[in-house]
Motif scaffolding. Structure first.
Motif, PDB file in Angstrom:
ATOM      1  N   SER A  10      35.052  41.047  40.000  1.00 50.43           N
ATOM      2  CA  SER A  10      36.465  40.987  39.618  1.00 50.43           C
ATOM      3  C   SER A  10      37.150  39.883  40.405  1.00 50.43           C
ATOM      4  CB  SER A  10      37.163  42.333  39.858  1.00 50.43           C
ATOM      5  OG  SER A  10      37.350  42.566  41.243  1.00 50.43           O
ATOM      6  N   ALA A  11      38.235  39.346  39.831  1.00 50.38           N
ATOM      7  CA  ALA A  11      39.005  38.281  40.468  1.00 50.38           C
ATOM      8  C   ALA A  11      40.482  38.512  40.181  1.00 50.38           C
ATOM      9  CB  ALA A  11      38.563  36.908  39.952  1.00 50.38           C
ATOM     10  N   PRO A  12      41.357  38.187  41.135  1.00 53.04           N
ATOM     11  CA  PRO A  12      42.782  38.521  40.995  1.00 53.04           C
ATOM     12  C   PRO A  12      43.584  37.502  40.199  1.00 53.04           C
ATOM     13  CG  PRO A  12      42.401  37.476  43.110  1.00 53.04           C
ATOM     14  CD  PRO A  12      41.047  37.603  42.449  1.00 53.04           C
ATOM     15  N   GLY A  13      44.749  37.954  39.725  1.00 55.99           N
ATOM     16  CA  GLY A  13      45.755  37.052  39.193  1.00 55.99           C
ATOM     17  C   GLY A  13      46.475  36.363  40.335  1.00 55.99           C
ATOM     18  N   LYS A  14      47.509  35.588  40.006  1.00 57.69           N
ATOM     19  CA  LYS A  14      48.161  34.781  41.044  1.00 57.69           C
ATOM     20  C   LYS A  14      49.650  34.649  40.799  1.00 57.69           C
ATOM     21  CE  LYS A  14      48.636  31.583  37.785  1.00 57.69           C
ATOM     22  NZ  LYS A  14      49.947  31.304  37.157  1.00 57.69           N
ATOM     23  N   VAL A  32      50.125  30.531  47.743  1.00 51.91           N
ATOM     24  CA  VAL A  32      49.699  31.239  46.542  1.00 51.91           C
ATOM     25  C   VAL A  32      49.335  32.675  46.897  1.00 51.91           C
ATOM     26  CG1 VAL A  32      48.255  31.135  44.482  1.00 51.91           C
ATOM     27  CG2 VAL A  32      48.632  29.056  45.830  1.00 51.91           C
ATOM     28  N   THR A  33      49.910  33.619  46.194  1.00 49.39           N
ATOM     29  CA  THR A  33      49.644  35.037  46.435  1.00 49.39           C
ATOM     30  C   THR A  33      48.741  35.585  45.335  1.00 49.39           C
ATOM     31  OG1 THR A  33      51.771  35.369  47.546  1.00 49.39           O
ATOM     32  CG2 THR A  33      50.702  37.316  46.657  1.00 49.39           C
ATOM     33  N   ALA A  34      47.646  36.222  45.764  1.00 54.99           N
ATOM     34  CA  ALA A  34      46.755  36.898  44.814  1.00 54.99           C
ATOM     35  C   ALA A  34      47.332  38.269  44.486  1.00 54.99           C
ATOM     36  CB  ALA A  34      45.358  37.038  45.407  1.00 54.99           C
ATOM     37  N   LEU A  35      47.114  38.710  43.251  1.00 52.98           N
ATOM     38  CA  LEU A  35      47.757  39.927  42.762  1.00 52.98           C
ATOM     39  C   LEU A  35      46.747  41.024  42.443  1.00 52.98           C
ATOM     40  CD1 LEU A  35      50.295  38.190  40.364  1.00 52.98           C
ATOM     41  CD2 LEU A  35      50.726  39.011  42.687  1.00 52.98           C
ATOM     42  N   GLY A 213      41.478  34.262  46.878  1.00 49.55           N
ATOM     43  CA  GLY A 213      42.548  35.214  47.165  1.00 49.55           C
ATOM     44  C   GLY A 213      43.831  34.512  47.582  1.00 49.55           C
ATOM     45  N   SER A 214      44.666  35.202  48.346  1.00 55.93           N
ATOM     46  CA  SER A 214      45.926  34.622  48.828  1.00 55.93           C
ATOM     47  C   SER A 214      45.621  33.488  49.795  1.00 55.93           C
ATOM     48  CB  SER A 214      46.768  35.683  49.531  1.00 55.93           C
ATOM     49  OG  SER A 214      47.203  36.677  48.622  1.00 55.93           O
ATOM     50  N   GLU A 447      47.300  41.585  46.397  1.00 57.63           N
ATOM     51  CA  GLU A 447      45.966  42.023  46.816  1.00 57.63           C
ATOM     52  C   GLU A 447      45.276  40.759  47.279  1.00 57.63           C
ATOM     53  OE1 GLU A 447      42.425  43.769  44.316  1.00 57.63           O
ATOM     54  OE2 GLU A 447      43.908  45.329  44.723  1.00 57.63           O
ATOM     55  N   SER A 448      45.218  40.563  48.592  1.00 58.25           N
ATOM     56  CA  SER A 448      44.900  39.240  49.137  1.00 58.25           C
ATOM     57  C   SER A 448      43.454  38.818  48.941  1.00 58.25           C
ATOM     58  CB  SER A 448      45.257  39.183  50.632  1.00 58.25           C
ATOM     59  OG  SER A 448      44.534  40.154  51.356  1.00 58.25           O
ATOM     60  N   ASP A 449      42.546  39.761  48.608  1.00 62.46           N
ATOM     61  CA  ASP A 449      41.148  39.392  48.391  1.00 62.46           C
ATOM     62  C   ASP A 449      40.984  38.601  47.104  1.00 62.46           C
ATOM     63  OD1 ASP A 449      40.169  40.641  50.676  1.00 62.46           O
ATOM     64  OD2 ASP A 449      39.954  42.568  49.668  1.00 62.46           O
ATOM     65  N   GLY A 450      40.051  37.664  47.119  1.00 66.67           N
ATOM     66  CA  GLY A 450      39.717  36.914  45.922  1.00 66.67           C
ATOM     67  C   GLY A 450      38.579  37.580  45.166  1.00 66.67           C
ATOM     68  N   LEU A 451      37.589  36.794  44.803  1.00 68.38           N
ATOM     69  CA  LEU A 451      36.443  37.296  44.052  1.00 68.38           C
ATOM     70  C   LEU A 451      35.725  38.401  44.818  1.00 68.38           C
ATOM     71  CD1 LEU A 451      34.529  36.755  41.555  1.00 68.38           C
ATOM     72  CD2 LEU A 451      33.209  35.317  43.132  1.00 68.38           C
ATOM     73  N   LEU A 452      35.472  39.522  44.134  1.00 70.47           N
ATOM     74  CA  LEU A 452      34.769  40.659  44.743  1.00 70.47           C
ATOM     75  C   LEU A 452      33.653  41.117  43.823  1.00 70.47           C
ATOM     76  CD1 LEU A 452      37.796  42.891  45.884  1.00 70.47           C
ATOM     77  CD2 LEU A 452      36.350  41.463  47.363  1.00 70.47           C
ATOM     78  N   GLU A 453      32.559  41.589  44.419  1.00 72.78           N
ATOM     79  CA  GLU A 453      31.566  42.286  43.613  1.00 72.78           C
ATOM     80  C   GLU A 453      31.965  43.745  43.541  1.00 72.78           C
ATOM     81  OE1 GLU A 453      26.879  42.650  42.618  1.00 72.78           O
ATOM     82  OE2 GLU A 453      27.442  41.608  44.466  1.00 72.78           O
ATOM     83  N   THR A 454      31.908  44.317  42.359  1.00 66.42           N
ATOM     84  CA  THR A 454      32.314  45.711  42.145  1.00 66.42           C
ATOM     85  C   THR A 454      31.136  46.506  41.617  1.00 66.42           C
ATOM     86  OG1 THR A 454      33.162  45.054  39.974  1.00 66.42           O
ATOM     87  CG2 THR A 454      34.733  45.112  41.767  1.00 66.42           C
ATOM     88  N   SER A 455      31.337  47.814  41.451  1.00 67.34           N
ATOM     89  CA  SER A 455      30.250  48.684  41.011  1.00 67.34           C
ATOM     90  C   SER A 455      30.202  48.779  39.485  1.00 67.34           C
ATOM     91  CB  SER A 455      30.432  50.080  41.599  1.00 67.34           C
ATOM     92  OG  SER A 455      29.503  50.977  41.031  1.00 67.34           O
ATOM     93  N   PRO A 456      29.034  48.521  38.877  1.00 63.67           N
ATOM     94  CA  PRO A 456      28.921  48.666  37.421  1.00 63.67           C
ATOM     95  C   PRO A 456      29.282  50.075  36.935  1.00 63.67           C
ATOM     96  CG  PRO A 456      27.030  47.460  38.284  1.00 63.67           C
ATOM     97  CD  PRO A 456      27.815  47.976  39.466  1.00 63.67           C
ATOM     98  N   GLU A 457      29.101  51.077  37.799  1.00 57.45           N
ATOM     99  CA  GLU A 457      29.415  52.463  37.412  1.00 57.45           C
ATOM    100  C   GLU A 457      30.896  52.653  37.098  1.00 57.45           C
ATOM    101  OE1 GLU A 457      28.097  54.952  40.549  1.00 57.45           O
ATOM    102  OE2 GLU A 457      25.964  54.466  40.294  1.00 57.45           O
ATOM    103  N   ASP A 458      31.741  51.802  37.679  1.00 54.88           N
ATOM    104  CA  ASP A 458      33.195  51.941  37.482  1.00 54.88           C
ATOM    105  C   ASP A 458      33.633  51.590  36.062  1.00 54.88           C
ATOM    106  OD1 ASP A 458      33.273  52.642  40.116  1.00 54.88           O
ATOM    107  OD2 ASP A 458      34.175  50.772  40.819  1.00 54.88           O
ATOM    108  N   TYR A 459      32.737  51.027  35.259  1.00 53.25           N
ATOM    109  CA  TYR A 459      33.096  50.618  33.901  1.00 53.25           C
ATOM    110  C   TYR A 459      32.379  51.475  32.843  1.00 53.25           C
ATOM    111  CZ  TYR A 459      34.492  46.662  36.749  1.00 53.25           C
ATOM    112  OH  TYR A 459      35.063  45.876  37.726  1.00 53.25           O
TER     113      TYR A 459
END
Length: 462
Positions: A10-14, A32-35, A213-214, A447-459
């Protein structure tokens, strides 16, 4: 043969808080603020026979949201065409860039499916149905219309889309298990693909925020990407010699040092970003072209105005940095300052303890003053009169430090910096005031983090 692979990113908006228009130039800093609204990509892939090279991308939140690509076994990054003739320039550019970079023509065959999801903040909520994942960790809105028929809120959906698809594909082809080691490669590939899809070299802050991220951001030199976008391969994508040359040039560019600034940052504790969708809409490219044309025709006046605007931007960045220092040095005194601020404002008191917060308000007011001057000089609706009235009214609400029209300006949205404890009162006050009837406060935050690896189970179950 490699077994099935499943990974999610996942990656944030801005929101561009400081740096509108100056962000186009490599000599200026932007904030720049990540959202919290994020784009998501869930990849499932497996190796196949070498002659099979297939990528399917699904976005089930929108009607007809499926793009299937059967790729050339010899030049899989050339002549990328969707099976049903559905054009998506961002997906096509992403596939071309990533498949060339990973040398896909020399690899085993592959059958990859990527499912795309976007959090609710990116698009209008009108005429939608909510669905929740099996484990309850994800909720997305499903639209009845096609993706290009649904109104966007300007959070950077295309930059987020290209970032997560790039990350998913790179993770599959490189087998890299650590997102940190992929981050710079994801960024460089995404910038190239995003520029190619838009047919222009943008400032890149939206992609940088999606990946890092931010940040306090200073852009790369545009000439870095210019040559690869003009490569002859784009007009003769079936030519093996040109394909080989393009692939080599791209790999060299992605692996090089771009010499741009990405300094991690975050809003100070106790201060929240609040965004309001004004539901009018603006044409950012038109605004940008008006400003650039004016600056080119008026270089002396333009340079002078840009320098004083840069000074105001720097004042805001410094004021936010100072608050972090104060909070680290004396958390108790910092908390007291946040509580005392509104009382001091209401009483008109010149209380020294709240001066660091006043600096933020003063910097934002100065930024807006110079952006209005840019509006008057260029004819571009950077801070139109209706937005001026709205921001002035917002700035008088309890706990609001100030607000701007983010990014290139216009009628799309407003962005406020608000003391966290004052937000419930602010929302209730504006809900009961007809003046704010055309403003929808978006359910998001920094949400100051940028690109994150997430869990496939969450989808699962979506």
């Amino acid at each position: 043969m490699m077994g099935p692979v499943e990974r999610a990113f996942s990656a944030p908006g801005k929101a561009l808080i400081a740096g509108g228009y100056l962000v186009l130039y490599p000599e200026y800093d932007s904030y720049v603020t990540a959202l919290s609204s994020r784009m998501h990509a869930l990849l499932r892939g497996q190796e196949t026979e070498k002659h099979i090279r297939k990528i399917t991308i699904e976005s089930s939140q929108f009607a007809e949201g499926v793009w299937s690509y059967d790729l050339d076994p010899d030049i899989p990054f050339g002549n990328i065409k969707e099976a049903q003739g559905r054009r998506n320039p961002f997906l096509e550019a992403t596939l071309m860039c990533v498949l060339a970079f990973v040398d896909a023509d020399s690899r085993p065959g592959f059958d990859i499916t990527i499912r795309i999801f976007s959090d609710p903040g990116y698009h209008t909520r009108d005429d939608t149905t909510a669905r929740v994942s099996s484990n309850g960790k994800r909720q997305f809105l499903y639209h009845k219309k096609k993706i290009n028929e649904v109104a966007k809120t300007g959070l950077g959906s295309s930059a987020g889309l290209v970032s997560v698809v790039t990350a998913a594909l790179l993770s599959y082809f490189t087998g890299d298990r650590d997102v940190e080691t992929l981050r710079n490669t994801v960024h460089n590939c995404t910038q190239i693909a995003h520029c190619h899809a838009q047919k222009k070299i943008g400032s890149g802050f939206d992609v940088a925020a999606a990946v890092y991220g931010s940040i306090v951001y200073r852009r790369f030199q545009p000439c870095l990407i210019d040559e690869i976008l003009k490569h002859e391969f784009h007009s003769m994508q079936g030519n093996p010699a040109l394909a080989l040359d393009y692939k080599g040039a791209l790999q060299l560019l992605v692996g090089s040092d771009w010499h741009f600034k990405i300094e991690k940052c975050a809003l100070p504790p106790g201060i929240r970003l609040v965004m309001g969708d004004v539901q009018v809409g603006s044409e950012t490219p038109k605004l940008v072209s008006l400003v650039l044309r004016w600056k080119q025709a008026n270089p002396v006046e333009g340079e002078k105005l840009f320098e004083i605007l840069n000074k105001a931007n720097g004042s805001l960045i410094s004021a936010l940095s100072l608050l972090h220092e104060l909070q680290r040095e004396n958390p108790a005194a910092y908390s007291s300052m946040l509580k005392d601020y509104q009382v001091a404002i209401e009483n008109g008191a010149e209380k020294a303890e709240v001066e660091p917060l006043r600096r933020i308000s003063a910097a934002i007011a100065t930024m807006r003053e110079h952006l209005r001057a840019l509006t008057a000089a260029t004819g571009a609706d950077i801070e139109p009169l209706s937005q001026t009235a709205l921001l002035d009214r917002c700035s008088r609400l309890p706990g609001v430090l100030g607000g701007i029209v983010p990014g290139a300006g216009g009628f799309d949205a407003i962005c406020l910096l608000v003391l966290n404890d004052a937000i419930p009162t602010m929302l209730q006050t504006t809900e009961n005031d007809q003046f704010f009837s055309n403003v929808k406060w978006l359910p998001l935050h920094e949400e100051s983090d940028g690109l994150l690896e997430t869990s496939p189970e969450d989808y699962a179950g979506l």
